[in-house]
Scaffold this active site. Structure first.
Site, PDB file in Angstrom:
ATOM      1  N   LYS A  82       0.837  -1.197   0.000  1.00  0.00           N
ATOM      2  CA  LYS A  82       0.000   0.000   0.000  1.00  0.00           C
ATOM      3  C   LYS A  82       0.877   1.256   0.000  1.00  0.00           C
ATOM      4  O   LYS A  82       1.902   1.313   0.688  1.00  0.00           O
ATOM      5  CB  LYS A  82      -0.908  -0.019   1.239  1.00  0.00           C
ATOM      6  N   SER A 157      -9.358   1.937   3.186  1.00  0.00           N
ATOM      7  CA  SER A 157      -8.472   2.672   2.293  1.00  0.00           C
ATOM      8  C   SER A 157      -7.480   1.803   1.520  1.00  0.00           C
ATOM      9  O   SER A 157      -6.840   2.270   0.577  1.00  0.00           O
ATOM     10  CB  SER A 157      -7.693   3.713   3.101  1.00  0.00           C
ATOM     11  N   SER A 181      -9.844  -0.338   7.190  1.00  0.00           N
ATOM     12  CA  SER A 181      -9.136  -0.106   5.927  1.00  0.00           C
ATOM     13  C   SER A 181      -8.476  -1.340   5.325  1.00  0.00           C
ATOM     14  O   SER A 181      -8.083  -1.317   4.167  1.00  0.00           O
ATOM     15  CB  SER A 181      -8.093   1.002   6.100  1.00  0.00           C
TER      16      SER A 181
END
Length: 335
Positions: A82, A157, A181
């Site tokens: 990420k 996210s 997330s």
């Protein structure tokens, strides 16, 4: 795609193929890169790459393996992380345009653990600005689509991470989670995700504001995404600061205590979703797994929400702009 297409298999199978020399690290990396190139214009899951460095590392691992070197548990496994985690020598932005050209000089702690284990980190996955939303879109890189329906979101996210795992662009990912997330995009995209207990996986290098540094963020954790639970366990043993403190093995499903909490007045569930959840629970019961549909914690869900959301808001506050603060103050005055 590559002739073997091992890249569609779980990470544990890919590592076994590498160890048996059924496929080389370079060949496996190329399979993942080919899939990324094929899907990127539509999916937009991986937004930054460093192919040259990745191929150099893969070549070195192949040479070391041929020479009988003692290699790490992820040796030769290509993966992405990420874009909220600092990655040495690779653009790392946190989804914020202020860090468009930011290239860290060292890895986030969890990324370093993966790299030390032999993982070949070749790309960064998309996310919202400062990981502050339940989708995956930002001003620099645009929007990531859900791999099952490109018109919908993969969640967030860690949305780019989940989409990349679901489409076999990467076998595993490293995401971050404050209020869902990792868990939400795993659910939206049909993959596995794990939010570890706070402090199990180091957070240093988590990019949630301009001057991110060595301190762990409140409430936030770093955790893996993968296509199988076995792969999650593999990654947890790599990412954790003290893996020997983790459970060595998972119990059999029939030995576990399982509860189902499918609806609550504080968080109503639609009829369609409730039907899918009930079908899943019924299937587990049909397999002989005992499930308590009435077990509840001592506190109400509404209390969890009213206490938890201010903590989430505080944890995400370092990345807020002055305008966002002003809007929050206005809302507070109106309350």
């Amino acid at each position: 795609m590559g002739t073997s297409d091992i890249s569609r298999k779980p990470a544990t199978d890919q590592l076994a193929a590498l160890q048996s020399r059924e496929i080389s690290a370079v060949e496996l990396l190329n399979e993942h890169l080919e899939r990324h190139e094929m899907l990127h214009s539509r999916l937009n899951a991986v937004v930054t790459t460093d192919v040259e460095s990745a191929k150099h590392q893969a070549t070195n691992i192949d040479e070391a393996r041929s020479n009988g070197a003692d290699l790490g548990p992820l040796a030769g496994l290509p993966m992405t992380v990420k874009d909220a985690l600092a990655t040495k020598g690779m653009r790392s932005t946190g989804g914020a345009i202020e860090l468009t050209d930011h290239v860290p000089t060292e890895d986030a702690a969890a990324v370093a653990h993966a790299r030390d284990a032999g993982a070949i980190i070749w790309g960064k996955s998309n996310l919202p600005r400062w990981s502050g939303d339940i989708q995956a879109v930002n001003e620099m890189f645009g929007r990531t689509g859900n791999p099952w329906d490109l018109g919908r979101t993969p969640g967030g996210s860690s949305g780019g991470a989940a989409a990349a795992v679901a489409t076999c662009i990467t076998p595993v990912e490293i995401g971050t989670d404050i209020g869902g997330s990792v868990r939400l995009p795993a659910h939206f995209s049909g993959v596995c995700g794990h939010k570890p207990s706070f402090g199990v996986v180091p957070q240093r290098g988590y990019i949630d504001h301009m001057t991110y540094g060595a301190l762990d963020a409140d409430v936030n954790v770093v955790g893996p995404l993968a296509r199988t639970v076995n792969d999650l366990e593999l990654m947890m043993n790599v990412l954790a600061d003290q893996p020997d403190r983790l459970l060595a093995t998972r119990g059999q499903a029939r030995e576990l205590r399982v509860a189902a909490w499918l609806d609550d007045p504080a968080c109503p569930v639609s009829t369609d979703v409730a039907a899918v959840l009930d079908t899943a629970i019924s299937a587990l019961e049909a397999e002989g797994i005992k499930i308590d549909r009435n077990a509840r914690p001592a506190h109400t869900f509404g209390d969890v929400y009213s206490i938890g959301m201010p903590l989430v808001s505080a944890a995400t506050s370092p990345g807020r702009t002055d305008e966002e603060y002003e809007r929050l103050l206005e809302r507070s005055d109106d309350a």
